[in-house]
Write an enzyme that holds these catalytic residues in place. Sequence first.
Site, short mmCIF file in Angstrom:
data_model
loop_
_atom_site.label_atom_id
_atom_site.label_comp_id
_atom_site.label_asym_id
_atom_site.label_seq_id
_atom_site.Cartn_x
_atom_site.Cartn_y
_atom_site.Cartn_z
N GLY A 164 2.67 -1.12 4.38
CA GLY A 164 2.65 -0.10 3.90
C GLY A 164 3.94 0.59 3.76
O GLY A 164 4.61 0.63 2.77
N GLY A 165 4.76 1.13 5.05
CA GLY A 165 5.88 1.87 4.78
C GLY A 165 6.89 1.06 4.07
O GLY A 165 7.62 1.57 3.31
N ASN A 221 0.88 -1.23 -0.17
CA ASN A 221 -0.04 0.05 0.03
C ASN A 221 0.90 1.28 0.05
O ASN A 221 1.46 1.54 0.94
CB ASN A 221 -0.91 -0.01 1.25
CG ASN A 221 -1.70 1.29 1.25
OD1 ASN A 221 -1.74 2.22 0.47
ND2 ASN A 221 -2.21 1.63 2.50
N TRP A 222 1.02 1.68 -1.13
CA TRP A 222 1.91 3.04 -1.32
C TRP A 222 1.35 4.25 -0.69
O TRP A 222 1.86 5.34 -0.41
CB TRP A 222 2.26 3.28 -2.71
CG TRP A 222 3.23 2.00 -3.60
CD1 TRP A 222 3.36 0.83 -2.74
CD2 TRP A 222 3.68 2.18 -4.82
NE1 TRP A 222 4.18 0.10 -3.66
CE2 TRP A 222 4.44 0.88 -4.85
CE3 TRP A 222 3.46 3.09 -5.71
CZ2 TRP A 222 4.89 0.45 -6.11
CZ3 TRP A 222 4.18 2.86 -7.14
CH2 TRP A 222 4.91 1.31 -7.06
N LYS A 223 0.16 4.18 -0.53
CA LYS A 223 -0.46 5.40 0.12
C LYS A 223 -0.54 6.53 -0.70
O LYS A 223 -0.41 6.64 -2.11
CB LYS A 223 -0.27 5.73 1.69
CG LYS A 223 -0.10 4.22 2.28
CD LYS A 223 -0.13 4.74 3.90
CE LYS A 223 -0.17 3.15 4.65
NZ LYS A 223 -0.10 3.59 6.07
N SER A 274 3.21 -2.49 10.37
CA SER A 274 4.61 -2.58 10.49
C SER A 274 5.48 -3.91 10.31
O SER A 274 6.24 -4.50 10.94
CB SER A 274 5.01 -2.41 12.16
OG SER A 274 4.69 -0.93 12.39
N GLU A 331 -5.53 -5.49 10.50
CA GLU A 331 -4.37 -4.48 10.61
C GLU A 331 -4.77 -3.65 11.96
O GLU A 331 -5.67 -2.77 12.03
CB GLU A 331 -4.49 -3.41 9.52
CG GLU A 331 -4.23 -3.99 8.40
CD GLU A 331 -3.61 -2.87 7.40
OE1 GLU A 331 -2.46 -2.95 6.93
OE2 GLU A 331 -4.16 -1.96 7.27
N GLY A 358 2.26 1.71 10.90
CA GLY A 358 3.38 2.88 10.82
C GLY A 358 4.01 3.20 12.06
O GLY A 358 4.80 4.23 12.34
N GLU A 364 -6.95 4.22 7.53
CA GLU A 364 -7.01 5.77 7.68
C GLU A 364 -8.18 6.43 6.82
O GLU A 364 -8.44 7.48 6.78
CB GLU A 364 -5.63 5.80 6.30
CG GLU A 364 -4.62 5.46 7.48
CD GLU A 364 -2.99 5.31 6.64
OE1 GLU A 364 -3.06 5.26 5.62
OE2 GLU A 364 -2.21 4.84 7.44
N HIS A 404 -9.65 0.64 4.51
CA HIS A 404 -8.55 0.88 5.22
C HIS A 404 -8.53 1.71 6.54
O HIS A 404 -9.52 2.89 6.51
CB HIS A 404 -7.12 1.54 4.36
CG HIS A 404 -5.89 1.62 5.13
ND1 HIS A 404 -5.49 2.48 5.93
CD2 HIS A 404 -4.94 0.77 4.86
CE1 HIS A 404 -4.27 2.17 6.38
NE2 HIS A 404 -3.82 1.02 5.89
C1 PEP Z 1 -0.86 -0.16 6.20
O1 PEP Z 1 -0.96 0.81 6.29
O2 PEP Z 1 -1.87 -0.79 5.58
C2 PEP Z 1 0.22 -0.66 6.85
C3 PEP Z 1 0.31 -1.93 7.18
O3 PEP Z 1 1.44 0.26 7.15
P1 PEP Z 1 2.88 -0.11 7.99
O4 PEP Z 1 3.20 -1.38 7.14
O5 PEP Z 1 3.48 1.17 7.41
O6 PEP Z 1 2.58 -0.45 9.00
#
Ligand code: PEP
Length: 252
Positions: A226-227, A8-10, A205, A160, A166, A95, A93
Amino acid sequence: MRHLIAGNWKMNGLAAEATALAEAVAQGASAVSADLVVCPPATVLARVAQSLAGTPVGVGGQDCNAAASGAHTGDIAAAMLRDCGATWVILGHSERRADHHETDDMVRQKVRAATEHGLVPIVCVGETEAQRQAGRHAETVGWQIAGSLPKDFAGVLAYEPIWAIGTGRTPTEAEVAEMHGFIRGELRRQLGAAGQAVRILYGGSVKPANAAALMALPEVGGALVGGASLMAADFLGIARAAGALSKPGAGG
Ligand code: PEP
């Protein structure tokens, strides 16, 4: 079943860097025994899909509107994602649930629209830190599954925990295993036999260093990242860790 690793590049990536990232992921993809999907921002979706055409890496959107078209300024219809070359879409998601006040009911309608237009939905659920501290994590996720998935759901579910996204913090392996076992039970109870086929991803994470331990847990069928998906080496490192594991069972 192979693990699914979805990135997920957001809201990250202008044209040049998004294309370079996609190409770097594609270069490493054939050496990995996991299914890979990247979900870039909508502005570069078509470009990324073009550069990944003919590779094993799938492309997804990060949201879609439930309506087919019309007066929804700034929104994107499922058919538009398909038109850009996407075959997957992240829905619900945390967010989007927080920033855009998306409810389970809205997510369920988006899932219907996505499925009707040939997109595989990746539906996100997860508890807040306060809900976990109050011992209400399973109950919260159970309600989210009941509200967000149509009874004929044929997609992917991503667990999640919001407090792990994050932050560099993850639940313990026992906590992940407990929640994935609970989620499998809920999927079977709520969807019947179809609930066994739903892949359950863990997200929050995930990094190359913790991927092998997390991906080996029962009922963990992959990761939503994500990150770490913004660095091809990290994303591929996670995929390699997952690919080195193989598990019996349709949903595993
Ligand atoms: C996400 O936003 O779906 C996610 C899992 O982010 P991260 O891996 O950065 O925690």
